[in-house]
Enzyme design. Sequence first.
Site, PDB file in Angstrom:
ATOM      1  N   HIS A  23       0.847  -1.187   0.000  1.00 53.81           N
ATOM      2  CA  HIS A  23       0.000   0.000   0.000  1.00 53.81           C
ATOM      3  C   HIS A  23       0.889   1.246   0.000  1.00 53.81           C
ATOM      4  CE1 HIS A  23       0.576  -0.649   4.473  1.00 53.81           C
ATOM      5  NE2 HIS A  23       0.888   0.614   4.347  1.00 53.81           N
TER       6      HIS A  23
HETATM    7  P1  TYD Z   1      -1.617  -3.416   7.949  1.00 57.61           P
HETATM    8  O1  TYD Z   1      -1.552  -1.958   7.666  1.00 57.61           O
HETATM    9  O2  TYD Z   1      -2.388  -4.289   7.022  1.00 57.61           O
HETATM   10  O3  TYD Z   1      -0.153  -3.980   8.053  1.00 57.61           O
HETATM   11  P2  TYD Z   1       0.975  -4.023   6.903  1.00 57.61           P
HETATM   12  O4  TYD Z   1       0.605  -2.987   5.890  1.00 57.61           O
HETATM   13  O5  TYD Z   1       2.225  -3.704   7.634  1.00 57.61           O
HETATM   14  O6  TYD Z   1       1.007  -5.380   6.323  1.00 57.61           O
HETATM   15  O7  TYD Z   1      -2.171  -3.583   9.429  1.00 57.61           O
HETATM   16  C1  TYD Z   1      -2.639  -4.810   9.937  1.00 57.61           C
HETATM   17  C2  TYD Z   1      -3.855  -4.574  10.829  1.00 57.61           C
HETATM   18  O8  TYD Z   1      -3.537  -3.770  11.957  1.00 57.61           O
HETATM   19  C3  TYD Z   1      -4.989  -3.865  10.095  1.00 57.61           C
HETATM   20  O9  TYD Z   1      -6.213  -4.484  10.487  1.00 57.61           O
HETATM   21  C4  TYD Z   1      -4.942  -2.455  10.619  1.00 57.61           C
HETATM   22  C5  TYD Z   1      -4.358  -2.613  12.009  1.00 57.61           C
HETATM   23  N1  TYD Z   1      -3.526  -1.481  12.444  1.00 57.61           N
HETATM   24  C6  TYD Z   1      -3.935  -0.681  13.494  1.00 57.61           C
HETATM   25  O10 TYD Z   1      -5.026  -0.857  14.069  1.00 57.61           O
HETATM   26  N2  TYD Z   1      -3.128   0.333  13.899  1.00 57.61           N
HETATM   27  C7  TYD Z   1      -1.932   0.586  13.294  1.00 57.61           C
HETATM   28  O11 TYD Z   1      -1.213   1.522  13.705  1.00 57.61           O
HETATM   29  C8  TYD Z   1      -1.517  -0.240  12.190  1.00 57.61           C
HETATM   30  C9  TYD Z   1      -0.215  -0.010  11.492  1.00 57.61           C
HETATM   31  C10 TYD Z   1      -2.346  -1.268  11.806  1.00 57.61           C
END
Ligand code: TYD
Length: 133
Positions: free
Chosen positions: A50
């Site tokens: 993303h």
């Molecule tokens: P995600 O952004 O998908 O992780 P990455 O891009 O690193 O693979 O985040 C995973 C899950 O955690 C998603 O359901 C959103 C949640 N999340 C939060 O609640 N707070 C945060 O600060 C972050 C980074 C993620």
Amino acid sequence: MANYKLVDLKIMGDERGSLIALEGNKNVPFEIKRVYYIFGTKQGVVRGRHAHRTLKQLVVALKGSCDFVLDDGKKRVYIRLDNPAVGLYIEDMIWREMENFSEDCVLMVLANEYYNGSDYVKDYDDFLELIKK
Ligand code: TYD
């Protein structure tokens, strides 16, 4: 690509070992509002995929290693993070993917904003469209 950089973090080392301090608007190029960390990533998993509309982040591999792919819509760069004394600063509107996590990898991420789901651009074609504007 000008919208990312590797930042050397000064180690305060002595005979007992090492210590690194991170301070907002000092060695971290923004005011820190949020810290999260990623660990226990399963083999073969790719995370990220993303961009963020406005969020700026600094990532440090506290332990272990992983590979970052950064893409500004024109160019792709590959960066291996494997040193707790190096931070990867990523500005807004950069597509990122993280892969090849070592089993012991602990990635710490500092961010300049609270979590906001609507700041994410999760579709690569949407990202390319937004970059053009
Ligand atoms: P995600 O952004 O998908 O992780 P990455 O891009 O690193 O693979 O985040 C995973 C899950 O955690 C998603 O359901 C959103 C949640 N999340 C939060 O609640 N707070 C945060 O600060 C972050 C980074 C993620």
